[in-house]
Every structure is written in C-alpha cells, then in structure tokens.
Scaffold this motif. Structure first.
Motif, PDB file in Angstrom:
ATOM      1  N   TRP A 149     -80.692  55.244 -23.037  1.00 17.45           N
ATOM      2  CA  TRP A 149     -80.568  54.668 -21.904  1.00 17.45           C
ATOM      3  C   TRP A 149     -79.168  53.849 -21.726  1.00 17.45           C
ATOM      4  CZ3 TRP A 149     -84.692  53.877 -18.311  1.00 17.45           C
ATOM      5  CH2 TRP A 149     -85.827  54.247 -18.660  1.00 17.45           C
ATOM      6  N   HIS A 150     -78.756  54.200 -20.508  1.00 19.85           N
ATOM      7  CA  HIS A 150     -77.348  53.185 -20.298  1.00 19.85           C
ATOM      8  C   HIS A 150     -77.736  52.389 -19.125  1.00 19.85           C
ATOM      9  CE1 HIS A 150     -74.691  55.616 -23.053  1.00 19.85           C
ATOM     10  NE2 HIS A 150     -75.906  56.518 -22.901  1.00 19.85           N
ATOM     11  N   THR A 151     -77.037  51.229 -19.289  1.00 19.59           N
ATOM     12  CA  THR A 151     -77.436  50.016 -18.174  1.00 19.59           C
ATOM     13  C   THR A 151     -76.351  49.344 -17.711  1.00 19.59           C
ATOM     14  OG1 THR A 151     -77.763  48.463 -19.898  1.00 19.59           O
ATOM     15  CG2 THR A 151     -79.706  49.783 -19.434  1.00 19.59           C
ATOM     16  N   ALA A 152     -76.262  48.858 -16.602  1.00 21.47           N
ATOM     17  CA  ALA A 152     -75.283  47.799 -16.277  1.00 21.47           C
ATOM     18  C   ALA A 152     -76.076  46.764 -15.577  1.00 21.47           C
ATOM     19  CB  ALA A 152     -74.404  48.532 -15.075  1.00 21.47           C
ATOM     20  N   ALA A 153     -75.368  45.327 -15.774  1.00 23.24           N
ATOM     21  CA  ALA A 153     -75.845  44.354 -15.020  1.00 23.24           C
ATOM     22  C   ALA A 153     -75.202  43.853 -13.869  1.00 23.24           C
ATOM     23  CB  ALA A 153     -76.053  43.133 -16.216  1.00 23.24           C
TER      24      ALA A 153
ATOM     25  N   VAL B  46     -74.236  48.429  -3.731  1.00 24.66           N
ATOM     26  CA  VAL B  46     -74.021  49.660  -3.171  1.00 24.66           C
ATOM     27  C   VAL B  46     -72.691  50.752  -3.540  1.00 24.66           C
ATOM     28  CG1 VAL B  46     -73.467  50.994  -0.951  1.00 24.66           C
ATOM     29  CG2 VAL B  46     -75.324  49.096  -1.129  1.00 24.66           C
ATOM     30  N   ALA B  47     -71.681  49.774  -3.806  1.00 24.20           N
ATOM     31  CA  ALA B  47     -70.306  50.487  -4.343  1.00 24.20           C
ATOM     32  C   ALA B  47     -70.479  50.943  -5.655  1.00 24.20           C
ATOM     33  CB  ALA B  47     -69.192  49.417  -4.229  1.00 24.20           C
ATOM     34  N   PHE B  48     -71.343  50.410  -6.551  1.00 29.81           N
ATOM     35  CA  PHE B  48     -71.522  50.814  -7.793  1.00 29.81           C
ATOM     36  C   PHE B  48     -72.204  52.008  -7.709  1.00 29.81           C
ATOM     37  CE2 PHE B  48     -73.850  51.068 -11.829  1.00 29.81           C
ATOM     38  CZ  PHE B  48     -72.872  51.117 -12.530  1.00 29.81           C
ATOM     39  N   ALA B  49     -73.406  52.186  -6.989  1.00 31.99           N
ATOM     40  CA  ALA B  49     -74.454  53.264  -6.787  1.00 31.99           C
ATOM     41  C   ALA B  49     -73.533  54.311  -6.501  1.00 31.99           C
ATOM     42  CB  ALA B  49     -75.471  52.555  -5.891  1.00 31.99           C
TER      43      ALA B  49
ATOM     44  N   GLU C 246     -73.468  67.544 -25.985  1.00 26.38           N
ATOM     45  CA  GLU C 246     -72.057  67.175 -25.326  1.00 26.38           C
ATOM     46  C   GLU C 246     -72.138  66.409 -24.194  1.00 26.38           C
ATOM     47  OE1 GLU C 246     -67.916  66.702 -25.003  1.00 26.38           O
ATOM     48  OE2 GLU C 246     -69.258  66.952 -26.876  1.00 26.38           O
ATOM     49  N   LEU C 247     -72.866  67.092 -23.365  1.00 26.75           N
ATOM     50  CA  LEU C 247     -72.878  66.739 -21.877  1.00 26.75           C
ATOM     51  C   LEU C 247     -73.587  65.207 -21.960  1.00 26.75           C
ATOM     52  CD1 LEU C 247     -72.924  67.092 -18.637  1.00 26.75           C
ATOM     53  CD2 LEU C 247     -75.307  68.177 -19.010  1.00 26.75           C
ATOM     54  N   LEU C 248     -74.357  64.886 -22.844  1.00 27.55           N
ATOM     55  CA  LEU C 248     -74.795  63.461 -22.878  1.00 27.55           C
ATOM     56  C   LEU C 248     -73.681  62.654 -23.329  1.00 27.55           C
ATOM     57  CD1 LEU C 248     -77.093  61.344 -23.516  1.00 27.55           C
ATOM     58  CD2 LEU C 248     -77.001  62.178 -25.886  1.00 27.55           C
ATOM     59  N   ARG C 249     -72.901  62.859 -24.101  1.00 22.73           N
ATOM     60  CA  ARG C 249     -71.609  62.351 -24.464  1.00 22.73           C
ATOM     61  C   ARG C 249     -70.655  61.968 -23.322  1.00 22.73           C
ATOM     62  NH1 ARG C 249     -72.288  61.464 -29.863  1.00 22.73           N
ATOM     63  NH2 ARG C 249     -73.362  63.028 -31.048  1.00 22.73           N
ATOM     64  N   ARG C 250     -70.485  63.169 -22.489  1.00 24.83           N
ATOM     65  CA  ARG C 250     -69.677  63.148 -21.475  1.00 24.83           C
ATOM     66  C   ARG C 250     -70.287  62.124 -20.294  1.00 24.83           C
ATOM     67  NH1 ARG C 250     -69.630  68.676 -19.511  1.00 24.83           N
ATOM     68  NH2 ARG C 250     -68.445  67.857 -17.598  1.00 24.83           N
ATOM     69  N   ARG C 251     -71.566  62.104 -20.201  1.00 27.67           N
ATOM     70  CA  ARG C 251     -72.273  61.536 -19.109  1.00 27.67           C
ATOM     71  C   ARG C 251     -72.208  59.784 -19.738  1.00 27.67           C
ATOM     72  NH1 ARG C 251     -77.733  65.093 -18.121  1.00 27.67           N
ATOM     73  NH2 ARG C 251     -76.938  65.988 -16.174  1.00 27.67           N
ATOM     74  N   ALA C 252     -72.315  59.647 -20.797  1.00 29.42           N
ATOM     75  CA  ALA C 252     -72.397  58.408 -21.463  1.00 29.42           C
ATOM     76  C   ALA C 252     -70.859  57.604 -21.321  1.00 29.42           C
ATOM     77  CB  ALA C 252     -72.592  58.082 -23.179  1.00 29.42           C
ATOM     78  N   ALA C 253     -69.818  58.564 -21.469  1.00 30.26           N
ATOM     79  CA  ALA C 253     -68.436  58.044 -21.466  1.00 30.26           C
ATOM     80  C   ALA C 253     -68.114  57.798 -19.852  1.00 30.26           C
ATOM     81  CB  ALA C 253     -67.464  59.075 -21.853  1.00 30.26           C
ATOM     82  N   ALA C 254     -68.628  58.577 -18.831  1.00 29.24           N
ATOM     83  CA  ALA C 254     -68.379  58.519 -17.422  1.00 29.24           C
ATOM     84  C   ALA C 254     -69.020  57.254 -17.113  1.00 29.24           C
ATOM     85  CB  ALA C 254     -68.798  59.836 -16.718  1.00 29.24           C
ATOM     86  N   PHE C 255     -70.309  56.960 -17.538  1.00 28.65           N
ATOM     87  CA  PHE C 255     -70.692  55.659 -17.040  1.00 28.65           C
ATOM     88  C   PHE C 255     -70.094  54.521 -17.618  1.00 28.65           C
ATOM     89  CE2 PHE C 255     -74.262  52.512 -16.927  1.00 28.65           C
ATOM     90  CZ  PHE C 255     -74.889  52.828 -15.806  1.00 28.65           C
TER      91      PHE C 255
ATOM     92  N   GLU D 152     -64.692  49.909 -14.683  1.00 26.51           N
ATOM     93  CA  GLU D 152     -63.997  49.839 -13.555  1.00 26.51           C
ATOM     94  C   GLU D 152     -64.663  48.478 -12.518  1.00 26.51           C
ATOM     95  OE1 GLU D 152     -64.140  53.505 -11.451  1.00 26.51           O
ATOM     96  OE2 GLU D 152     -62.591  54.358 -13.133  1.00 26.51           O
ATOM     97  N   PHE D 153     -65.887  48.471 -12.518  1.00 21.13           N
ATOM     98  CA  PHE D 153     -66.427  47.282 -11.736  1.00 21.13           C
ATOM     99  C   PHE D 153     -66.413  45.990 -12.597  1.00 21.13           C
ATOM    100  CE2 PHE D 153     -67.617  50.614  -9.310  1.00 21.13           C
ATOM    101  CZ  PHE D 153     -67.963  50.215  -8.022  1.00 21.13           C
ATOM    102  N   GLY D 154     -66.080  45.837 -13.868  1.00 16.50           N
ATOM    103  CA  GLY D 154     -66.033  44.697 -14.610  1.00 16.50           C
ATOM    104  C   GLY D 154     -67.368  44.364 -14.993  1.00 16.50           C
ATOM    105  N   LEU D 155     -68.330  45.155 -15.410  1.00 15.99           N
ATOM    106  CA  LEU D 155     -69.714  44.940 -15.379  1.00 15.99           C
ATOM    107  C   LEU D 155     -70.178  44.955 -16.957  1.00 15.99           C
ATOM    108  CD1 LEU D 155     -71.338  46.777 -12.338  1.00 15.99           C
ATOM    109  CD2 LEU D 155     -70.677  44.559 -12.413  1.00 15.99           C
ATOM    110  N   PRO D 156     -71.021  44.144 -17.599  1.00 17.54           N
ATOM    111  CA  PRO D 156     -71.448  44.389 -18.809  1.00 17.54           C
ATOM    112  C   PRO D 156     -72.583  45.407 -19.064  1.00 17.54           C
ATOM    113  CG  PRO D 156     -72.470  42.336 -17.911  1.00 17.54           C
ATOM    114  CD  PRO D 156     -71.552  42.881 -16.893  1.00 17.54           C
ATOM    115  N   SER D 157     -72.822  45.751 -20.014  1.00 16.45           N
ATOM    116  CA  SER D 157     -74.168  46.632 -20.437  1.00 16.45           C
ATOM    117  C   SER D 157     -75.219  45.580 -20.371  1.00 16.45           C
ATOM    118  CB  SER D 157     -74.006  47.382 -21.478  1.00 16.45           C
ATOM    119  OG  SER D 157     -75.379  47.826 -21.799  1.00 16.45           O
ATOM    120  N   TYR D 158     -76.343  45.784 -19.677  1.00 19.31           N
ATOM    121  CA  TYR D 158     -77.615  44.878 -20.001  1.00 19.31           C
ATOM    122  C   TYR D 158     -77.866  44.693 -21.060  1.00 19.31           C
ATOM    123  CZ  TYR D 158     -82.185  43.013 -19.703  1.00 19.31           C
ATOM    124  OH  TYR D 158     -83.407  42.319 -19.757  1.00 19.31           O
TER     125      TYR D 158
END
Length: 422
Positions: A335-339, A348-351, A392-401, A407-413
């Motif tokens: 699971w990867h999250t953002a608050a 909307v910008a984050f989405a 490896e795709l999982l790691r790339r997705r996690a890094a991208a997220f 960039e938005f200055g958001l913490p993980s929930y």
C-alpha cells in the motif's frame, strides 16, 4: 545462549513456540521470523519479553499478522515475532458504547458479541476483512467507514514496556475503570500518540478501549456517478456533502479499483459511494433529498447503490473468510498513501500528476476522507512474488509515487510493512 536453549526457555515459559515459520508474506521486504512465539496470558508475555531481552535476540510483536499487508509476518533483521492472537479478552459497555479488547479480538468476534448483547452500537470491519484484529488495526491507524481515523476513537491503553513492566499511560491506577474508558484522554499530559505506528517495535499495547459507532435506525446507499477524470467540481460537491453532515461515510474510486475488488459495474467513470443514515424514515428522506439537491447543483448524477464493496483481500485474489491463505498466493501487495488537504485544486492536481506517470497510470486507487478537512489517497500496488521483473516494476512504482508526493509536499498517511520502516 544456544538456539535450542532459547527455544526451550520460551516453551517452558508456557508460550506456544513455532519453529520454521512460514516464509510467505504479501510484502517483499524484511525477513521471515526464525520463530513465532504465542503467549497465552499477560504473565507469559512478560516472561517471554524478559527472556528475549536477556538473549539479545531482535523481536517485534504483532496481533494476528493480518493488518497492513494482511500477512506482514516480517522482521527488519533476523529475529522473532511475538504474536498476541491468544490474548483475546473482550468486554463490552453496551450502555455507553465501548469495547475493551486485547489483540486477539477480531472484528467478527466483536460483531457477534454486540449482536448477542442486543447493543445499539457496532464497528464496521476494515478492508482487510472481519478476521483482522480490532486492536492491531487501530494501532495501524486504520480507516473505518463512518469513523475515519481510528486513533481518536481509542482510549485507556494498558501497555507493556519492552522490559516487561505494565502500566496505563497518564493514569495513576486508582481511577474507576469505566471513567478511564469514557474519557477521551487522561487528565494530564500523556503520550498515547507514540503508541501508534510503531510496527511492533515500540511499547506493547496489550489492551485498549475502543469507542463504538451508534447503529443507525435507517440507512440508504447512494452513489455519485461521474466522468473518468477527477474534477474540482466533484471534489467540491463531495466536501460539501461532508460539511453539511449529509453522508456518514464515503469513498471515491475509479473503475480500476472497483474491478480489482471484484465489483461488477457498467459505469466506466468515477464512483463516489455515499452512506446516508438517520434515526427515522422522515429524517432519512429529508437528508436524501438534500443530497440530491446538492449533487445536482454541482452538475453530478446520483443513483442508488445496488452492490456492496467486497473487502480489499479481493485485490490479491483472496477471500475474507479464508485470510490465512492470502500470504500463500502468488500475488503480493504493497500500500502507498498520501495525505492531502480537502482542497479541490490540490486533490485534482495530485490525481492528474499520478495518472500522468506512465508506471502509475493503470494502477488502482481510492480516496477516503479523514474528515471534511483532509483526505487520503490509497494505492494498492500488486505484483507477482516470483517474477523479478514484476518486483522491479513495484519498486519503480513506489519510487515514482514517492517522488510525486514529495513534489506536492505531502506526507505518507501511514507507513506500510517492513519496507516502510515500521
């Protein structure tokens, strides 16, 4: 001390010790435990903690191993898991709506006890299913429909420190037990927040009192059917529904998330699920009319919801009635999250930023409010455990997220799994 000697000491303390524990998990990080130790009482737990501390073997605790990651039976470094599933005392105060639980009490057992007691209260299960620990999910700061953030509904903690000593933070021990459960906080300074999100490496919460949700006399399930792209008008509509108290619970999900959960629907856009509750038929009808009015004012379409969302175990092909099988599946899950603040432009910008990222565009997600001021983005990343390319795709997705969130200055929930440093 030899491994055999340590094994014997733990077993002689009365705990159930399982060697060669299963290496299966739904997260790729960490190490499988060398043993899983299951005490059957607080006395045994204290003895086990002292034995492990004397041996200098690394250890952590879990409740039933089925919360974040659903079977996150992992340790950061080779060591032992103390599983608290056999500590399962449950007591109810059905007059004021409180449940005092130990780690082994599941949502299913709590529901059955409340039903048997004829209580006017309930606690909806989390996405990880009815066999998840009430206490363990709460300490993970799990989200529940209608309750939102779990932390603010927990009180009167009984805590075992890592040296085996027991205490109730903020309390003298002389207070009436019902008063402790009824008050949201101890009367003076306290450190209850430090008991959450420790991943089993901090003080051990062996009991807490949870505030229950009042069971509504009347309920209606509605959905707002929107376009595939998230718009500020939809977010604005959603927040107004919450500010005006028209929806008791809600969640927004695209088709990919509903498909991952096994929900069949002809609508290919976003679906905002709403639960509208009231104490009488007349009040419910009035609230439903207000929902319809507000939704129309924002140019959205309202419909009755005809299907329930299955729990999130379906995302990896699991079944809430057989949670022990989930970790044995070929699919893993992170699971990867953002608050986010509940501000339409930010949400909307984050989405848009997430969906514009090539490795994230087809991943399922959902948005769930903490309240009418904050919302949480939840992305379950699924991968095949035995496929290096998928890992490896999982790691790339996690890094991208993580990059977009930064960039938005958001913490993980909340942190997730051993990889997240719990």
């Amino acid at each position: 001390m030899s491994q055999a000697g340590l094994f014997d000491r733990l077993a002689n303390a009365g705990a159930i010790v399982t060697s060669a524990a299963s290496t299966a998990s739904t997260v790729p990080g960490g190490h499988p435990p060398e043993w899983v130790v299951e005490p059957t009482s607080l006395t045994e737990l204290g003895a086990v903690v002292r034995i492990l501390n004397d041996s200098a073997v690394p250890w952590r605790v879990d409740s039933r191993g089925r919360n974040w990651g659903y079977d996150d039976s992992r340790v950061r470094t080779p060591g032992v898991i103390i599983r608290l599933a056999r500590l399962d005392r449950l007591s109810l105060d059905v007059e004021i709506g409180l449940a005092t639980v130990q780690p082994g009490v599941t949502f299913a057992r709590l529901k059955a006890a409340l039903t048997d007691a004829g209580a006017a209260f309930y606690l909806p299960p989390p996405g990880s299913g009815p066999h998840t620990s009430v206490l363990g999910n709460a300490l993970d700061r799990g989200l529940l429909s209608g309750l939102g953030e779990r932390e603010r509904h927990c009180r009167d903690f009984l805590v075992m420190e890592r040296d085996g000593s027991l205490h109730r933070p903020g309390w003298t021990g002389a207070e009436d037990a019902r008063v402790r459960g009824a008050l949201p906080y101890p009367p003076g300074p306290h450190g209850q927040g430090a008991l959450f999100q420790t991943g089993g490496y901090g003080p051990i919460v062996v009991e807490l009192t949870h505030v229950l949700q009042a069971a509504p006399a009347q309920a209606m399930r509605l959905v707002v059917l929107s376009e595939p792209a998230l718009t500020e008008e939809l977010v604005r509509c959603w927040r107004e529904l919450l500010v005006e108290g028209l929806a008791s619970s809600s969640i927004l999900a695209p088709q990919a998330r509903r498909r991952a959960q096994g929900v069949a629907t002809a609508h290919d856009g976003l679906v905002l699920d709403l639960s509208v509750t009231a104490g009488s038929v007349a009040t419910l009808r009035a609230k439903a009319a207000d929902v319809q009015r507000l939704v129309r004012e924002h140019g959205q379409r309202l419909a009755l919801r005809v299907s329930e969302h299955p729990d999130d175990l379906r995302i990896v092909g699991g079944d809430s009635e057989h949670p022990e099988e989930v970790a044995q599946l070929a699919e893993g899950l992170e699971w990867h999250t953002a608050a986010l603040p509940f501000a339409p432009s930010t949400v909307v910008a984050f989405a848009h930023a997430v969906q514009a990222e090539a490795v994230l565009a087809d991943t399922p997600w959902s948005l769930r409010p903490l309240d009418d001021r904050a919302v949480v983005w939840l992305s379950p990343f699924v991968y095949r455990k035995d496929d290096p390319a998928d890992v490896e795709l999982l790691r790339r997705r996690a890094a991208a997220f993580a990059r977009i969130r930064g960039e938005f200055g958001l913490p993980s929930y909340r942190s997730g799994g051993v990889r997240g440093g719990r």
